[in-house]
Design a protein around this motif. Structure first.
Motif, PDB file in Angstrom:
ATOM      1  N   HIS A 179       0.844  -1.202   0.000  1.00 45.31           N
ATOM      2  CA  HIS A 179       0.000   0.000   0.000  1.00 45.31           C
ATOM      3  C   HIS A 179       0.879   1.252   0.000  1.00 45.31           C
ATOM      4  N   GLU A 190       0.060  -0.595  -4.324  1.00 43.55           N
ATOM      5  CA  GLU A 190      -1.400  -0.551  -4.222  1.00 43.55           C
ATOM      6  C   GLU A 190      -1.826   0.869  -3.881  1.00 43.55           C
ATOM      7  N   ASN A 233      -8.558  -3.650  -7.801  1.00 45.06           N
ATOM      8  CA  ASN A 233      -8.555  -4.758  -6.842  1.00 45.06           C
ATOM      9  C   ASN A 233      -9.931  -4.945  -6.203  1.00 45.06           C
ATOM     10  N   ASP A 277      -3.543 -11.518  -2.662  1.00 45.59           N
ATOM     11  CA  ASP A 277      -3.592 -10.384  -1.724  1.00 45.59           C
ATOM     12  C   ASP A 277      -3.093 -10.860  -0.346  1.00 45.59           C
TER      13      ASP A 277
HETATM   14 ZN   LIG Z   1      -6.743  -3.632  -1.209  1.00 48.80          ZN
END
Ligand SMILES: [Zn+2]
Ligand SMILES: [Zn+2]
Length: 383
Positions: A80, A117, A160, A219
């Motif tokens: 992230h 992400e 996603n 993920d």
């Molecule tokens: Zn996510």
């Protein structure tokens, strides 16, 4: 005395090397038996994984080791950008995961793709940028600016988990004007139809309607086996990419051409043209001519040369011939079934077409692949 010292030192050194060798646990790579199709290699990929550089719990090289053990060919590290819960102990550096893991990946022949992400509220939700060149340049307030910077770097984008309940409480994916904008930029190439163990039928349908690549990714945040040992499936969701080779350039070219499918939960999801090839490259039938008198049953050997189980249901056939109503073609096994005339007094001297539905090859939500066989029969009535 000096000589003796040297001897002892050498002996101790040899013992240490020997002990080290004994202590090193053997490492095994799982060999996935999956057919290559249409002149392409069928690459096993996971484009969505996390490390300690965001909210994951493993070091970047661990992801590479796991991918190697799982028999994968390609992984992307996609931490992230906006969610950095470990930042008090691990500095925010969005290039670090790739830099740390790339040497091991190249030694183990795993294609490592740098990703990130983009982690925003819905819309647009979470977007994975892959083939990123500088992750730190993607830190910007306006998410559209981030997307345009990713595009400038030559990255590709997928959306996603569109049906994620934290962002869509009813678990139904919704398409917003923001996603139209992403399509218009030309950077959006695919959608996550499977995120971990969650399948989104709406997302699957959008891939078909909007010509986007289907993707199935783990993920994963913890060591993979923490998350998958409770699942009744043998492996994580895998995105199959049909590419010339496993170089990043070939993977990118294949993604832009939408040459993907998903393999998870004993199912393969994707376009009919790929599933048909996968099936016909996996399964063979031993006979093309069956001769019998009356209801004399004859064996038919059906061999599955892949790691995929296939689940077949009879759709239609010549009513004079009895084919099995169901066939479970187990991975890497040969199934013996018998076929015979429906009655003692029939005469069948022709090529018989038999159609089966492959229940676990999914071409669209609620739709399965049908396969057709033509078998020559010479059945004479019993006098
Ligand atoms: Zn996510
Ligand atoms: Zn994620």
């Amino acid at each position: 005395m000096k000589k003796k010292n040297k001897f002892y030192l050498t002996a101790i050194l040899l013992i240490n090397i020997f002990t080290l060798a004994l202590n090193a646990q053997p490492q095994f790579r799982n060999k996935i038996n999956f057919p290559d199709i249409l002149g392409y290699r069928s690459l096993k990929c996971d484009f969505h994984t996390h490390t300690v550089f965001s909210d994951g719990n493993v070091w970047p090289t661990f992801r590479v080791e796991e991918a190697w053990r799982d028999g994968l060919d390609v992984i992307a590290l996609t931490d992230h950008l906006e969610y950095q819960p470990h930042k008090d102990h691990i500095p925010s550096n969005h290039n670090a995961p790739f830099q740390i893991a790339k040497k091991l990946a190249s030694e183990l022949d795993i294609t490592l793709i740098q990703g990130a992400e983009i982690t925003r509220n819905m819309p647009p939700g979470h977007l994975n940028a892959i083939f990123v060149k500088d992750g730190n340049a993607l830190v910007k307030d306006d998410w559209k600016e981030v997307v345009l910077e990713a595009k400038k770097q030559g990255a590709l984008l997928f959306w996603n988990h569109p049906s994620w309940v934290a962002q869509q409480p009813d678990g139904i994916a919704k398409w917003y004007a923001e996603h139209d904008w992403l399509l218009e930029t030309g950077i959006l190439f695919g959608l996550e139809v499977y995120n971990a163990n969650i399948y989104s039928p709406e997302t699957h349908q959008w891939c078909i309607d909007k010509n986007l690549a289907v993707l199935g990714n783990s993920d994963v945040h913890d060591p993979l086996h923490f998350e998958w040992e409770a699942e009744k499936v043998a492996h994580r969701p895998i995105t199959l990419v049909f590419a010339k080779d496993s170089s990043p350039e070939s993977v990118r070219e294949a993604l832009l051409d939408r040459r993907t499918a998903i393999w998870y939960d004993h199912k393969i999801i994707g376009d009919k043209k790929y599933l048909k090839e996968i099936y016909s490259k996996s399964v063979s039938i031993d006979k093309n001519k069956i001769s019998a008198i009356g209801r004399d049953s004859k064996p038919l050997l059906v061999t599955n040369n892949s790691d995929v189980d296939y689940d077949l249901n009879l759709v239609s056939a010549n009513p004079n011939i009895q084919f099995p109503k169901e066939m479970k073609l187990m991975a890497n096994r040969t199934l013996k079934v018998s076929v015979r005339a429906a009655k003692e007094d029939v005469s069948v001297k022709e090529k018989v077409t038999v159609v089966y539905e492959v229940k676990n090859l999914i071409t669209a939500p609620g739709k399965t692949l049908q396969v057709t066989y033509e078998i020559d029969f010479d059945i004479r009535p019993k006098k």
